[in-house]
Each structure stands twice: as C-alpha cells, then as structure tokens.
Design a protein around this motif. Structure first.
Motif, short mmCIF file in Angstrom:
data_model
loop_
_atom_site.label_atom_id
_atom_site.label_comp_id
_atom_site.label_asym_id
_atom_site.label_seq_id
_atom_site.Cartn_x
_atom_site.Cartn_y
_atom_site.Cartn_z
N LEU A 29 0.83 -1.26 -0.04
CA LEU A 29 0.01 -0.23 -0.14
C LEU A 29 0.98 1.41 -0.02
N ALA A 30 1.84 1.07 0.84
CA ALA A 30 2.78 2.32 0.89
C ALA A 30 3.54 2.84 -0.42
N TYR A 31 4.10 1.63 -1.13
CA TYR A 31 4.63 1.84 -2.30
C TYR A 31 3.78 2.02 -3.44
N MET A 32 2.39 1.59 -3.25
CA MET A 32 1.57 1.92 -4.45
C MET A 32 1.37 3.50 -4.47
N VAL A 33 1.34 4.05 -3.44
CA VAL A 33 1.10 5.37 -3.41
C VAL A 33 2.40 6.18 -3.93
N LEU A 37 2.09 8.29 -7.68
CA LEU A 37 2.56 9.81 -7.71
C LEU A 37 3.60 9.97 -8.62
N VAL A 38 4.88 9.09 -8.64
CA VAL A 38 5.67 9.15 -9.72
C VAL A 38 5.51 9.00 -11.35
N ALA A 39 4.66 8.20 -11.23
CA ALA A 39 4.03 7.74 -12.57
C ALA A 39 3.20 8.82 -13.43
N PRO A 111 13.72 9.35 -12.96
CA PRO A 111 12.76 8.76 -11.85
C PRO A 111 12.08 7.68 -12.07
N LEU A 112 12.19 7.15 -13.57
CA LEU A 112 11.66 5.96 -13.72
C LEU A 112 12.61 4.71 -13.44
N PHE A 113 13.79 5.15 -13.39
CA PHE A 113 14.92 4.18 -12.87
C PHE A 113 14.86 3.82 -11.52
#
Length: 213
Positions: A29-33, A37-39, A111-113
């Motif tokens: 859940l934490a990394y999904m957020v 946001l970055v995506a 940021p993608l990397f």
C-alpha cells in the motif's frame, strides 16, 4: 500427540502467516502511493500499471488475512476472487497503453529508474516474507506469492525500460511494456483460478466420502 498439541502449532502457523501477509499488505500500500505519484508526474504507462499492481498485492494479502481459518470451500471462493483481482492491473495497463498511444511522449528516465529500483527492493522483501508460507493456505498464498514474484519481473523490466527510453527518446517502449504487463498477469490469474477449482473439488470429494459413511 494429542489433538490439542497438534492444533497449537497449526494455530501458531496461521498467526505467523497472518502477521506476514499484513506486513506485505502494508508495504504494498505504501509503495503503491509512492509509485503512482511518480507515474503521473512523469507520464509513465508502465510505472502506473506497476503501481496498480501494488494495489493488487495489497488487496490479495489483506483478503488472505481475513480468510485464514475459513473452510477449504470458502477459501477456494476467495481464491477465485483473487484471480480476478490479479487481472485488474492488466486491464489498467491495457487502457492506459491505448490512451497513451495517441501521444507517446517518453517518461523521464531518471525517476523511472529509481522508482523501479525501489519497487524491486520492496517486492524482494515481500517475496522472501511469503516464500515459506507459499503452500500454507492453498490458492490464497499462491496468489500472494505469484503476485510478488511477477512484480519482481516487472520491476526488472522497468529498469531496462529506463535505459531504453533514455537511448531512444521515444515513449513507445513504455507503452509496449505496459502491454507486456498484461501478458505477465494473465497466466498468474489462470493458475490461481485453476488451483482454487482443485481445492473446491477436493472439498466436495471429502463431503461425498463423509456422506457415504
């Protein structure tokens, strides 16, 4: 060994499994957020699809924590629900890929990397946590393990994508990887669905044996 002595380790094992899947659910859940946001900030189809994939893992592990201790038949039903959940990221990736095809701007490679590298680290931790429980609750933990395993593959692919995007300056590799995530999740969903069906048949066979007595 008495029934009480036999039940105690089983109860302890279920408790350990519940703690494990709740930890995995929280991490996802934490990394999904963070990933979503970055995506959206850099306009990445594949990263957004991977972010939705983290939601899938969160939902799968949360459902496992709820369903532990249920009968095999009810767990098989939940297993089939999880098979459907596994397909959600695939559908999301396909829709986003179609929309982005009209304007294939490349996402920012840096940021993608780094976001993909973080995703690999989180999924590696989750895979290690779930590995020893893989067969404990049939299709339930199989769903969680397969989801975490697939996310490791997806994260590695996005790392490669970052390099390809920087090299080509094109948004098409990002779109194609989004479609690739569709193909990755399909077999996992089918495997969980089939395993849930086997559990339902086994439960019915057991009920038939009891009826014959």
């Amino acid at each position: 060994m008495t029934p009480t002595e036999t039940a105690a380790p089983d109860a302890a094992r279920r408790s350990a499994l519940r703690r494990a899947v709740l930890w995995v659910a929280g991490l996802n859940l934490a990394y999904m957020v963070a990933e979503l946001l970055v995506a959206f900030a850099i306009g990445s189809v594949s990263l957004a699809a991977d972010g939705v994939d983290f939601f899938e893992d969160f939902a799968v592990n949360l459902l496992i924590a709820v369903a532990l201790g249920w009968s095999a038949a009810r767990q098989a039903t939940v297993g089939r629900v999880l098979a459907g959940i596994i397909l959600l990221p695939a559908v999301a990736a396909l829709v986003m890929a179609v929309l982005k095809a009209g304007d294939p701007e490349p996402p920012a490679a840096g940021p993608l990397f780094w976001t993909a590298l973080g995703a690999i680290a989180v999924n590696l931790v989750c895979t290690v946590i779930l590995a020893r429980f893989r067969s404990d609750a049939g299709s339930l933990t199989a769903a969680a393990y397969l989801a975490a395993r697939n996310d490791l593959v997806a994260g590695a692919a996005i790392l490669v994508l970052a390099g390809v995007t920087r090299w080509t300056g094109s948004g098409w590799p990002d779109i194609l990887l989004g479609i690739g995530l569709v193909l990755l999740n399909g077999p996992a969903a089918r495997e969980v669905w089939e395993k849930a069906g086997e559990e339902r048949l086994a439960e019915r066979a057991l009920e038939g044996e009891l009826d014959d007595d």
